[in-house]
Design an enzyme around this catalytic site. Structure first.
Site, PDB file in Angstrom:
ATOM      1  N   LYS A   1       3.843 -19.038   5.520  1.00 34.11           N
ATOM      2  CA  LYS A   1       3.119 -19.679   6.589  1.00 34.11           C
ATOM      3  C   LYS A   1       2.815 -18.443   7.473  1.00 34.11           C
ATOM      4  O   LYS A   1       3.238 -17.152   7.187  1.00 34.11           O
ATOM      5  CB  LYS A   1       4.046 -20.357   7.431  1.00 34.11           C
ATOM      6  CG  LYS A   1       5.271 -19.587   7.871  1.00 34.11           C
ATOM      7  CD  LYS A   1       5.869 -20.258   9.131  1.00 34.11           C
ATOM      8  CE  LYS A   1       5.139 -20.163  10.257  1.00 34.11           C
ATOM      9  NZ  LYS A   1       6.314 -19.834  11.835  1.00 34.11           N
TER      10      LYS A   1
ATOM     11  N   GLU B   1      15.738 -22.956  20.356  1.00 30.01           N
ATOM     12  CA  GLU B   1      16.192 -21.323  19.940  1.00 30.01           C
ATOM     13  C   GLU B   1      16.730 -20.784  21.201  1.00 30.01           C
ATOM     14  O   GLU B   1      15.970 -20.890  22.337  1.00 30.01           O
ATOM     15  CB  GLU B   1      15.216 -20.618  19.477  1.00 30.01           C
ATOM     16  CG  GLU B   1      14.775 -21.023  17.910  1.00 30.01           C
ATOM     17  CD  GLU B   1      13.710 -20.227  17.168  1.00 30.01           C
ATOM     18  OE1 GLU B   1      14.043 -19.429  16.603  1.00 30.01           O
ATOM     19  OE2 GLU B   1      12.400 -20.435  17.687  1.00 30.01           O
TER      20      GLU B   1
ATOM     21  N   ARG C   1       0.714  -1.344  -0.060  1.00 31.57           N
ATOM     22  CA  ARG C   1      -0.076  -0.067  -0.131  1.00 31.57           C
ATOM     23  C   ARG C   1       0.815   1.343  -0.052  1.00 31.57           C
ATOM     24  O   ARG C   1       0.385   2.385  -0.599  1.00 31.57           O
ATOM     25  CB  ARG C   1      -0.694  -0.078   1.294  1.00 31.57           C
ATOM     26  CG  ARG C   1      -1.750   1.040   1.095  1.00 31.57           C
ATOM     27  CD  ARG C   1      -2.615   1.253   2.442  1.00 31.57           C
ATOM     28  NE  ARG C   1      -3.384   0.086   3.046  1.00 31.57           N
ATOM     29  CZ  ARG C   1      -4.711   0.136   2.923  1.00 31.57           C
ATOM     30  NH1 ARG C   1      -5.299   1.129   2.454  1.00 31.57           N
ATOM     31  NH2 ARG C   1      -5.421  -0.706   3.405  1.00 31.57           N
TER      32      ARG C   1
ATOM     33  N   LYS D   1      15.911 -26.333   3.790  1.00 30.83           N
ATOM     34  CA  LYS D   1      17.291 -26.627   4.503  1.00 30.83           C
ATOM     35  C   LYS D   1      17.769 -27.794   3.884  1.00 30.83           C
ATOM     36  O   LYS D   1      17.473 -28.744   3.894  1.00 30.83           O
ATOM     37  CB  LYS D   1      17.121 -26.767   5.972  1.00 30.83           C
ATOM     38  CG  LYS D   1      16.671 -25.514   6.706  1.00 30.83           C
ATOM     39  CD  LYS D   1      16.517 -25.730   8.158  1.00 30.83           C
ATOM     40  CE  LYS D   1      15.718 -24.287   8.759  1.00 30.83           C
ATOM     41  NZ  LYS D   1      16.780 -23.219   9.078  1.00 30.83           N
TER      42      LYS D   1
ATOM     43  N   ASP E   1       7.426 -23.839   3.458  1.00 29.95           N
ATOM     44  CA  ASP E   1       7.887 -24.250   4.555  1.00 29.95           C
ATOM     45  C   ASP E   1       9.532 -24.336   4.699  1.00 29.95           C
ATOM     46  O   ASP E   1       9.947 -25.124   3.817  1.00 29.95           O
ATOM     47  CB  ASP E   1       7.387 -25.532   5.059  1.00 29.95           C
ATOM     48  CG  ASP E   1       7.523 -25.929   6.389  1.00 29.95           C
ATOM     49  OD1 ASP E   1       8.687 -25.833   6.927  1.00 29.95           O
ATOM     50  OD2 ASP E   1       6.823 -26.209   7.287  1.00 29.95           O
ATOM     51  N   HIS E   2       9.987 -23.293   5.057  1.00 28.05           N
ATOM     52  CA  HIS E   2      11.273 -23.033   4.857  1.00 28.05           C
ATOM     53  C   HIS E   2      12.156 -23.931   5.284  1.00 28.05           C
ATOM     54  O   HIS E   2      13.348 -24.158   4.996  1.00 28.05           O
ATOM     55  CB  HIS E   2      11.625 -21.532   5.194  1.00 28.05           C
ATOM     56  CG  HIS E   2      12.128 -21.507   6.553  1.00 28.05           C
ATOM     57  ND1 HIS E   2      11.142 -21.143   7.604  1.00 28.05           N
ATOM     58  CD2 HIS E   2      13.413 -21.413   7.317  1.00 28.05           C
ATOM     59  CE1 HIS E   2      11.715 -21.290   8.922  1.00 28.05           C
ATOM     60  NE2 HIS E   2      13.078 -21.369   8.826  1.00 28.05           N
TER      61      HIS E   2
ATOM     62  N   LYS F   1      11.660 -21.532  22.794  1.00 30.39           N
ATOM     63  CA  LYS F   1      12.392 -20.223  22.965  1.00 30.39           C
ATOM     64  C   LYS F   1      12.993 -20.009  24.165  1.00 30.39           C
ATOM     65  O   LYS F   1      12.775 -20.517  25.092  1.00 30.39           O
ATOM     66  CB  LYS F   1      11.515 -19.199  22.336  1.00 30.39           C
ATOM     67  CG  LYS F   1      10.729 -19.120  21.352  1.00 30.39           C
ATOM     68  CD  LYS F   1      10.679 -18.013  20.018  1.00 30.39           C
ATOM     69  CE  LYS F   1      10.054 -18.191  19.135  1.00 30.39           C
ATOM     70  NZ  LYS F   1      10.964 -18.116  17.888  1.00 30.39           N
TER      71      LYS F   1
ATOM     72  N   ASP G   1       3.481 -22.329  15.497  1.00 33.59           N
ATOM     73  CA  ASP G   1       4.559 -21.498  15.003  1.00 33.59           C
ATOM     74  C   ASP G   1       5.775 -22.592  14.404  1.00 33.59           C
ATOM     75  O   ASP G   1       6.231 -22.293  13.439  1.00 33.59           O
ATOM     76  CB  ASP G   1       5.242 -20.647  15.981  1.00 33.59           C
ATOM     77  CG  ASP G   1       6.206 -19.836  15.432  1.00 33.59           C
ATOM     78  OD1 ASP G   1       6.148 -19.117  14.294  1.00 33.59           O
ATOM     79  OD2 ASP G   1       7.609 -19.662  16.076  1.00 33.59           O
TER      80      ASP G   1
ATOM     81  N   HIS H   1       6.827 -26.871  10.501  1.00 38.71           N
ATOM     82  CA  HIS H   1       8.267 -27.250  10.412  1.00 38.71           C
ATOM     83  C   HIS H   1       8.522 -28.688  10.895  1.00 38.71           C
ATOM     84  O   HIS H   1       9.289 -29.521  10.252  1.00 38.71           O
ATOM     85  CB  HIS H   1       9.182 -26.156  10.942  1.00 38.71           C
ATOM     86  CG  HIS H   1       8.857 -24.740  10.619  1.00 38.71           C
ATOM     87  ND1 HIS H   1       8.795 -24.511   9.369  1.00 38.71           N
ATOM     88  CD2 HIS H   1       9.068 -23.578  11.370  1.00 38.71           C
ATOM     89  CE1 HIS H   1       8.384 -23.178   9.076  1.00 38.71           C
ATOM     90  NE2 HIS H   1       8.831 -22.713  10.484  1.00 38.71           N
TER      91      HIS H   1
HETATM   92  C1  BG6 Z   1       9.579 -19.216  11.849  1.00 44.29           C
HETATM   93  C2  BG6 Z   1       9.112 -19.119  13.152  1.00 44.29           C
HETATM   94  O1  BG6 Z   1       8.944 -19.841  10.914  1.00 44.29           O
HETATM   95  O2  BG6 Z   1      10.933 -19.966  12.014  1.00 44.29           O
HETATM   96  C3  BG6 Z   1      10.119 -18.390  14.213  1.00 44.29           C
HETATM   97  O3  BG6 Z   1       8.007 -18.220  12.956  1.00 44.29           O
HETATM   98  C4  BG6 Z   1      11.167 -19.459  14.275  1.00 44.29           C
HETATM   99  O4  BG6 Z   1       9.379 -18.272  15.377  1.00 44.29           O
HETATM  100  C5  BG6 Z   1      11.997 -19.652  12.980  1.00 44.29           C
HETATM  101  O5  BG6 Z   1      12.244 -18.556  15.029  1.00 44.29           O
HETATM  102  C6  BG6 Z   1      12.881 -20.721  12.974  1.00 44.29           C
HETATM  103  O6  BG6 Z   1      13.472 -20.989  11.905  1.00 44.29           O
HETATM  104  P1  BG6 Z   1      15.154 -21.110  11.843  1.00 44.29           P
HETATM  105  O7  BG6 Z   1      15.325 -21.283  10.075  1.00 44.29           O
HETATM  106  O8  BG6 Z   1      15.823 -20.093  12.281  1.00 44.29           O
HETATM  107  O9  BG6 Z   1      15.105 -22.425  12.459  1.00 44.29           O
END
Ligand code: BG6
Length: 493
Positions: free
Chosen positions: A152, A220, A46, A186, A181-182, A344, A239, A244
């Site tokens: 996501k 994390e 926007r 990996k 889904d990243h 976390k 999350d 993941h």
């Molecule tokens: C994201 C989450 O999808 O993945 C985050 O929303 C998380 O909360 C992250 O920190 C972790 O990804 P990676 O690649 O750092 O393990």
């Protein structure tokens, strides 16, 4: 593989993900010569930016882009491909503006009408944007292909995920939709497939006869940082686990696909998700543990508790840690317990899959040592990506003392291998029309079916506890009790 000339349109172009991940991913593809001859990126949101202002923001002033030392003109050359269009994504009329702009870009940049639309907006806009793209005929493939990448979270509950899926399918066909889904991008996650199906020594043992239990940890050390507002409406289960970690579970446990293509892999993953044993109310009470990090001092530093983070409700019951034990009801995995946890503010950042093999049936060597020398295979997803195999060896000297040794392969030992960032790999796949590492709609729904009862129970039953845990620890004590036999979790440092 061939990469057609094309245009990437990013919705949510002024957002954090665009700057931090998407533009850097395309820039790296550019540097490595993976972009087609004619290519353009069109940022859409926007805010009013000129092309020049947008280039300044996402290219020249972007701390996440690193030009090669020996190629000072690289940023300028890349920036020439970047354009911007301001629209109100909710207003269907504005999509005519977008369609016209794309046509002009096609003419000016000599790209064909092959379009990727990347939805990197708040999720509430996903269905609106896809509907509006449809209204503007930007979904039709008469001239050039059209693909939609959806970030996501894919839904908030089972119901909302189904609804979103149906809404997307009203304007795009399943094979045009790429649910990202990243974790699947990996390198080490993909390597689980190669380790299993590219070797003769692992797969014959990959079943209930030889495997005692499987552990997956994604830890994390950071807290929710500046994402308290988003996170408080989400929590660790949504999350990390629904997407993941269940994706990871599926790759580690699915049956061998008939072929290495999207359909064969997606079919196996779906079968696997459908084999997850549904959790009963008792399972949820006994085998699912949630926690929240507390205000803590580590060394001489004070860390705020989750409820004190900005954007978080001071009485929030959202979990920053979740651990669960579950089973897969199929021929291969019957009765093998799976343990998954994420959190976390844990002691370190590490993601790994740990396969614990059963001990020998007959103990020839000293009992005490046998427990230590149980075979373990660890896929280290990050950091220090690699594979570790633990096995017993004789200690030199008298008698038969057995000691556990490590065979430790580290990816960075492959000296000249460039390990692409997850987004880089996944974007290139979509550019080439390969959905293998994206999630198919039916399996996303199947993963939700498994997770949804937990969310419902947590919402409806105020007696299910949220345990506090001090920052810098491995979560609530109760999570340790999930793994029997006193072995506990492998807590890597
Ligand atoms: C994201 C989450 O999808 O993945 C985050 O929303 C998380 O909360 C992250 O920190 C972790 O990804 P990676 O690649 O750092 O393990």
């Amino acid at each position: 593989k061939k990469t057609d000339n094309q245009i990437l349109t990013i919705f949510g172009a002024s957002g954090d993900l665009t700057e931090r991940k998407l533009i850097p991913a395309v820039f790296n593809l550019f540097k490595r010569g993976f972009l087609p001859e004619n290519y353009a990126i069109l940022g859409v949101s926007r805010t009013d930016f000129s092309d020049e202002e947008y280039r300044k923001k996402v290219v020249f002033d972007n701390p996440h882009l690193k030009a090669s030392k020996d190629n000072p003109g690289e940023l300028e050359n890349f920036a020439k491909m970047v354009f911007y269009q301001s629209i109100d994504t909710k207003a269907v009329v504005d999509y005519q503006l977008l369609a016209n702009r794309l046509k002009t870009l096609c003419n000016d940049c000599h790209t064909d009408q092959n379009y990727i639309f990347y939805l990197s907006t708040p999720p509430s806009l996903y269905s609106v944007i896809s509907k509006n793209l449809g209204e503007a005929q930007l979904n039709t493939e008469e001239k050039g292909w059209k693909r939609l990448i959806v970030e996501k979270p894919f839904g908030y509950t089972l119901e909302s995920a189904k609804e979103l899926n149906n809404q997307l399918l009203e304007s795009f066909k399943e094979d045009q939709i790429y649910r990202i889904d990243h974790y699947l991008g990996k390198e080490t996650v993909q390597n689980t497939l190669v380790a299993r199906f590219g070797n003769t020594i692992f797969e014959p043992l990959w079943n209930r006869i030889y495997i005692e239990k499987v552990e997956i940890t994604a830890a994390e050390s950071v807290g929710v940082e500046k994402r308290g507002g988003y996170y408080d409406g989400s929590g660790a289960l949504r999350d990390m686990i629904q997407n993941h970690l269940l994706q990871l579970v599926s790759l580690v446990t699915m049956e061998p696909p008939a072929r290495m293509d999207a359909e064969s892999i997606h079919n196996e993953k779906l079968k696997l998700f459908r084999s997850l044993r549904p959790l009963t109310q008792d399972d949820i009470r006994d085998n699912v543990i949630r926690g929240q990090y507390l205000n803590s001092t580590i060394g001489d530093k004070q860390y705020p508790g989750y409820r004190e983070e900005s954007g978080v409700d001071p009485e929030s019951r959202t979990e920053t840690f979740a651990a669960l034990k579950f089973y897969i009801d199929n021929w291969r995995w019957a009765d093998v317990p799976f343990f998954v946890r994420t959190g976390k503010r844990l002691p370190t950042r590490v993601s790994e899959v740990v396969i614990h093999f059963k001990p020998n049936h007959h103990h020839l060597f000293s009992q005490r040592r046998i427990a230590n020398s149980q075979n373990v295979l660890v896929f280290r997803i990050q950091p220090n990506e690699g594979i570790l195999l633990k096995f017993g060896l004789k200690v030199p000297g008298n008698g038969f003392k057995v000691e556990t040794v490590n065979m430790d392969f580290q990816y960075d030992g492959l000296t000249d291998a460039y390990v692409p960032e997850a987004y880089e790999r996944l974007l290139l796949d979509c550019m080439q029309g390969d959905a293998t590492l994206y999630a198919r709609g039916d399996s996303v729904i199947a993963a939700w079916e498994f997770v949804d009862p937990i969310l419902k129970a947590w919402k409806d039953d105020p007696d299910l506890p949220v345990y506090g845990y001090p920052s810098g620890t491995w979560g609530p004590e109760q999570a340790n009790a999930l793994i029997e036999n006193g072995h506990g979790w492998r807590n890597p440092c």
